[in-house]
Write a protein that holds these residues in place. Structure first.
Motif, mmCIF file in Angstrom:
data_model
loop_
_atom_site.group_PDB
_atom_site.id
_atom_site.type_symbol
_atom_site.label_atom_id
_atom_site.label_comp_id
_atom_site.label_asym_id
_atom_site.label_seq_id
_atom_site.Cartn_x
_atom_site.Cartn_y
_atom_site.Cartn_z
ATOM 1 N N LYS A 212 1.769 1.438 1.834
ATOM 2 C CA LYS A 212 1.870 1.580 3.283
ATOM 3 C C LYS A 212 0.481 1.743 3.873
ATOM 4 O O LYS A 212 -0.330 2.531 3.373
ATOM 5 N N VAL A 213 0.201 0.979 4.923
ATOM 6 C CA VAL A 213 -1.046 1.162 5.663
ATOM 7 C C VAL A 213 -0.807 2.303 6.655
ATOM 8 O O VAL A 213 -0.046 2.160 7.610
ATOM 9 N N LEU A 214 -1.443 3.442 6.403
ATOM 10 C CA LEU A 214 -1.209 4.621 7.229
ATOM 11 C C LEU A 214 -1.883 4.499 8.592
ATOM 12 O O LEU A 214 -1.301 4.848 9.615
ATOM 13 N N TRP A 215 -3.133 4.042 8.574
ATOM 14 C CA TRP A 215 -3.868 3.887 9.833
ATOM 15 C C TRP A 215 -5.083 3.007 9.627
ATOM 16 O O TRP A 215 -5.529 2.792 8.507
ATOM 17 N N THR A 216 -5.577 2.480 10.717
ATOM 18 C CA THR A 216 -6.846 1.755 10.693
ATOM 19 C C THR A 216 -7.690 2.257 11.853
ATOM 20 O O THR A 216 -7.169 2.708 12.875
#
Length: 281
Positions: A212-216
């Motif tokens: 999962k990409v949590l944040w950018t």
């Protein structure tokens, strides 16, 4: 000049103008076609990511711009500690380390509502207006503020304030670092979009399946050091967590070239949504 000659001049001018306009129209159509093809290709790759059970939120395809900048560690923090009040502060290893005599309570849902006004007070921290709240690095044990630069931010351990929380969830102490002498080294250049950064990272096999990409966040990070001066570039900083694991990997993409920079493994209760960070800068 006779009338016939004038007609010839005007005719030539109109022909040149028509050719110019036709070329502009063709160029515009080609650009639209390229953008359409690129958008279609990006959409296909994002579908592939989801088939690999990689969870991402809505991605922005907006491009921005940035600079090569330089900065040095701010050793002057030690000289400004005299303004601090109601705390026991010391200068240690280039940082202000301080314990508050009275813990600060705040709303853990919106900590910036309490802390932002305090940041404006010279008696609380040094040059607090130079920092902004970073929800992505904050968790149940700390609140993080990062230093601002060039209408953006710096993602660097030498440019942040970390407020440590006690067992009651109140601020009990903090560590502050800062960068100074921030200068532009090169004129502004275009940077890649959030969407493009995630796609390249995926194509480089830097995003594992079932993750999962949590944040950018697009922020300035250090590229190299030259004679005690750090050189910083716009970078897409991306937090990725594999399923059934608490470990979080921080990937960094050079926002100018799209090349992958170093990877960090960290732990913490990060936000479970993707954010665009500096999209409007």
């Amino acid at each position: 000049m006779n009338f016939k000659r004038i007609q010839e001049v005007f005719l030539l001018a109109f022909i040149i103008l028509d050719v110019f306009l036709v070329l502009m129209i063709v160029q515009n159509r080609n650009m639209q076609s390229e953008n359409t093809n690129q958008s279609s290709a990006n959409a296909t790759i994002i579908k592939e990511m989801r088939r690999d059970e990689i969870s991402v939120g809505k991605l922005s395809n907006k491009r921005s711009s940035g600079y090569y900048i330089s900065a040095t560690n701010d050793g002057n923090l030690a000289n400004e500690m005299g303004n601090l009040r109601n705390q026991d502060a010391r200068f240690e290893n280039g940082a202000v380390v301080s314990t508050l005599r009275t813990p600060v309570q705040f709303d853990d849902r919106n900590p910036q509502n309490t802390i932002d006004p305090l940041m404006k007070k010279k008696s609380f921290v040094i040059n607090g207006d130079d920092y902004e709240y970073d929800p992505n690095q904050s968790n149940s044990s700390k609140i993080v503020y990062i230093q601002k630069a060039m209408t953006s931010t710096l993602m660097d351990n030498n440019a942040k304030i970390t407020f440590n929380l006690d067992e009651d969830g109140d601020i009990k102490s903090y560590t502050q670092t800062a960068l100074t002498n921030i200068k532009i080294l090169h004129e502004s250049a275009e940077t890649i979009s959030q969407e493009r950064a995630l796609i390249w990272l995926y194509q480089y096999n830097e995003i594992p399946n079932n993750s999962k990409v949590l944040w950018t966040r697009r922020s300035y990070t250090k590229l190299l050091t030259i004679k005690n001066n750090g050189v910083y570039i716009p970078t897409w900083v991306i937090a990725i967590q594999t399923r059934n694991s608490k470990d979080v990997s921080i990937r960094r993409i050079n926002a100018f070239t799209g090349s992958v920079l170093k990877t960090e493994n960290v732990q913490g209760n990060f936000k479970n949504k993707i954010t665009s960070g500096m999209e409007d800068n």
